[in-house]
Scaffold this motif. Structure first.
Motif, PDB file in Angstrom:
ATOM      1  N   LEU A 185       0.910  -1.211  -0.075  1.00  0.00           N
ATOM      2  CA  LEU A 185      -0.021  -0.126   0.114  1.00  0.00           C
ATOM      3  C   LEU A 185       0.851   1.127  -0.078  1.00  0.00           C
ATOM      4  CD1 LEU A 185      -2.488  -1.148   2.911  1.00  0.00           C
ATOM      5  CD2 LEU A 185      -2.889  -1.503   0.510  1.00  0.00           C
ATOM      6  N   ASP A 186       0.250   2.339  -0.573  1.00  0.00           N
ATOM      7  CA  ASP A 186       0.931   3.622  -0.243  1.00  0.00           C
ATOM      8  C   ASP A 186       0.458   4.199   0.888  1.00  0.00           C
ATOM      9  OD1 ASP A 186       1.200   6.618  -0.246  1.00  0.00           O
ATOM     10  OD2 ASP A 186       1.377   6.516  -2.302  1.00  0.00           O
ATOM     11  N   PRO A 187       1.259   4.264   1.946  1.00  0.00           N
ATOM     12  CA  PRO A 187       0.992   4.704   3.252  1.00  0.00           C
ATOM     13  C   PRO A 187       0.377   5.867   3.443  1.00  0.00           C
ATOM     14  CG  PRO A 187       3.168   4.849   2.994  1.00  0.00           C
ATOM     15  CD  PRO A 187       2.925   4.423   1.940  1.00  0.00           C
ATOM     16  N   ARG A 188       0.574   6.904   2.534  1.00  0.00           N
ATOM     17  CA  ARG A 188       0.091   8.216   2.688  1.00  0.00           C
ATOM     18  C   ARG A 188      -1.506   8.393   1.987  1.00  0.00           C
ATOM     19  NH1 ARG A 188       5.373   9.022   1.431  1.00  0.00           N
ATOM     20  NH2 ARG A 188       6.655   9.910   3.150  1.00  0.00           N
ATOM     21  N   THR A 189      -1.760   7.491   1.050  1.00  0.00           N
ATOM     22  CA  THR A 189      -3.102   7.480   0.274  1.00  0.00           C
ATOM     23  C   THR A 189      -3.879   6.353   0.516  1.00  0.00           C
ATOM     24  OG1 THR A 189      -2.143   6.542  -1.855  1.00  0.00           O
ATOM     25  CG2 THR A 189      -2.007   9.075  -1.665  1.00  0.00           C
ATOM     26  N   GLU A 191      -3.620   3.900  -1.441  1.00  0.00           N
ATOM     27  CA  GLU A 191      -3.950   3.153  -2.533  1.00  0.00           C
ATOM     28  C   GLU A 191      -3.196   1.803  -2.546  1.00  0.00           C
ATOM     29  OE1 GLU A 191      -2.723   3.819  -7.146  1.00  0.00           O
ATOM     30  OE2 GLU A 191      -2.678   5.341  -5.940  1.00  0.00           O
ATOM     31  N   GLU A 193      -1.049  -0.697  -4.359  1.00  0.00           N
ATOM     32  CA  GLU A 193      -0.034  -0.975  -5.431  1.00  0.00           C
ATOM     33  C   GLU A 193       0.210  -2.207  -6.051  1.00  0.00           C
ATOM     34  OE1 GLU A 193       3.528   1.080  -4.039  1.00  0.00           O
ATOM     35  OE2 GLU A 193       2.508   3.246  -4.037  1.00  0.00           O
ATOM     36  N   TRP A 361       7.071  13.590   7.017  1.00  0.00           N
ATOM     37  CA  TRP A 361       6.898  12.344   6.545  1.00  0.00           C
ATOM     38  C   TRP A 361       5.462  12.496   5.864  1.00  0.00           C
ATOM     39  CZ3 TRP A 361       2.527   8.977   7.152  1.00  0.00           C
ATOM     40  CH2 TRP A 361       2.617   8.009   6.395  1.00  0.00           C
ATOM     41  N   GLY A 364       5.501  14.339   2.420  1.00  0.00           N
ATOM     42  CA  GLY A 364       5.964  13.530   1.393  1.00  0.00           C
ATOM     43  C   GLY A 364       7.429  13.096   1.507  1.00  0.00           C
ATOM     44  N   ASP A 366      10.972  11.017   2.561  1.00  0.00           N
ATOM     45  CA  ASP A 366      11.328   9.821   2.912  1.00  0.00           C
ATOM     46  C   ASP A 366      12.698   9.889   3.321  1.00  0.00           C
ATOM     47  OD1 ASP A 366       8.784   8.126   2.877  1.00  0.00           O
ATOM     48  OD2 ASP A 366       8.755   8.527   0.524  1.00  0.00           O
TER      49      ASP A 366
END
Length: 475
Positions: A185-189, A191, A193, A361, A364, A366
């Motif tokens: 998963l995209d940890p910010r959205t 979504e 993957e 974080w 955006g 990293d």
């Protein structure tokens, strides 16, 4: 015909058992059936989830406090349901997070000397989940970033410093670790993957990221045989390695050391620890050895590398709790004759300083963890200022807020009875007093309206000391 032995400095790693006086005893380890290691350790403390009345809790023992623990030893006991998981902050050895069946995640801060009395006040309560929370995990390089996963199929990423949920992921349709799927998963959205079938068995699975993005998983086959696999990103559906181990029914926890690229498999209820080396050449997952113990493990914790004894060539250390509450300590050592620092065994390792903040974080950024040398021995977290108790904005009708304000405004009740009561009992007690006052006021008003003798002066209400300090919002 020639036989070539694979060259590796970890081929002869062996486990030991510390002397009994260097171990711990008389721990009332939790009897919960939840799939968790129930144990967490860092260079200062050993924490173990225990059985306790009136909710859930865990014991915290300074590592130097070996031997038999007092049966009435204080615990961290602020949860209203059994504790399911615990995790130490990687950047502050005095801070630990816990999750529970009461749907709440709590963060605690301890003194260097441990506990002198039972602790019930956390630094912050993290409230969002609607069902039990079975997993907590800290970010490896960002400060104050904590992940929690619950039986409500939610993954929440918190900013512990503010007590707020930065990200709530609800894209996972089934219960995490038990839906036979592996997802990136995209940890910010939130979504998804990549998604693939991990193991076809219905029992719990586990997955960990390794170097170069490789993913190592454990789980069960359709025939309930325990398996492990190694997968590459972008090809999760096609495992590089898929191997069956045995037919035991205990969930296997993969514990990973990125410095040595060793994976230790510790099954709940097992009496062994298997360990493997991950390499770029076939068969990729190389079996090294099995450490055999005399009793099955109920809980197990792995010491971070910065807490290992480099003079003894110790590359990791396990703390195993059996069903009788005995905690055995097992150093894993590479045999070397030299007493000098072995640089090839101890490359720079993950330190105790965060690389970025939670805010960076979330925006955006990293960053890889900041590394440190172990040449001078174990590294304890740098002393930091005490965390301030996080006060979140809330409605004036929030009972938790009201109880907290009452406790602050009236540390000693007039009748001496409220001081030792729980916050909920204090609320009920004050409500009862307010209702009695209202009834008396109404009775006085009815008497005046009915033509009774008017009082010589204005009626005076005697307000108890515990409530006369309350603000208008609370009353």
């Amino acid at each position: 015909m020639s036989f070539r032995v694979r060259s590796s400095k970890f081929r002869h790693v062996y486990g030991q058992t510390a002397k009994k006086e260097q171990c711990y005893d008389n721990i009332r380890v939790s009897k919960s059936s939840w799939d968790s290691t129930f144990c967490a350790v860092n260079p200062k403390f050993l924490a173990i989830i225990v059985e306790c009345g009136g909710g859930g809790g865990f014991i915290v023992i300074p590592l130097k406090q070996t031997g038999r623990q007092a049966p009435d030893a204080p615990i961290v006991g602020g949860h209203k349901g059994p504790v399911l998981d615990i995790a130490w902050d990687p950047f502050n050895d005095n801070v630990i997070a816990s999750s529970s069946e009461d749907c709440v995640v709590k963060v605690w801060q301890l003194h260097d000397y441990g506990l002198t009395r039972t602790m019930t006040e956390p630094v912050v309560d993290l409230v969002h989940h609607q069902r039990r929370v079975g997993l907590v995990l800290w970010h490896p390089s960002a400060s104050n970033v904590l992940l929690s996963a619950g039986s409500d199929n939610l993954i929440v990423i918190w900013n512990v410093g503010t007590g707020e949920a930065m990200v709530v992921i609800d894209t996972v349709p089934d219960q995490i670790c038990k839906d036979k799927k592996i997802r990136v998963l995209d940890p910010r959205t939130g979504e998804i993957e990549e998604e693939a079938t991990s193991h076809e068995g219905s029992k719990g699975s586990r997955a960990i990221f390794m170097k170069n993005g490789l993913v190592f998983t454990t789980g069960f086959s359709k025939m309930s045989e325990r398996q492990y696999s190694l997968r590459a990103p972008g090809h999760l559906n096609d495992p590089i390695v898929m191997t069956e181990l045995d037919t035991s029914n205990g969930v296997m926890f993969p514990l990973y050391d990125p410095d040595t690229n060793l994976v230790y498999l510790c099954g709940k209820g097992d009496s062994v620890i298997r360990y493997f080396e991950i390499t770029p050449e076939p068969p990729f997952v190389h079996y090294i050895n099995t450490f055999q113990t005399s009793d099955p493990q109920r809980a197990i914790g792995m010491m971070p590398k910065r807490g290992c004894d480099v003079q003894a060539c110790e590359i990791t250390r396990f703390y195993r709790v059996n069903n009788n509450g005995f905690v055995a300590v097992h150093p894993f050592v590479v045999p070397r004759k030299s007493e000098l620092f072995q640089e090839d065994l101890y490359p720079d390792t993950v330190g105790d300083t965060p690389a970025i903040t939670a805010e960076e974080w979330m925006e955006g950024s990293d960053a890889d963890p900041i590394l440190i040398s172990l040449k001078d021995g174990p590294v304890f977290s740098t002393p930091r200022k005490e965390l301030k108790k996080v006060v979140k904005k809330s409605n004036v009708l929030d009972k938790k807020r009201t109880a907290s304000q009452m406790k602050t405004a009236a540390p000693e009740a007039a009748d001496g009875e409220s001081a030792g009561l729980s916050e909920e009992a204090v609320i009920v007690k004050h409500d009862d007093k307010i209702q009695k006052l209202e009834a008396r006021l109404a009775a006085n008003g009815e008497s005046a309206a009915g033509g009774g003798a008017a009082p010589a002066g204005p009626a005076r209400l005697e307000v108890p000391a515990a409530t006369d300090q309350l603000g208008p919002d609370e009353v």
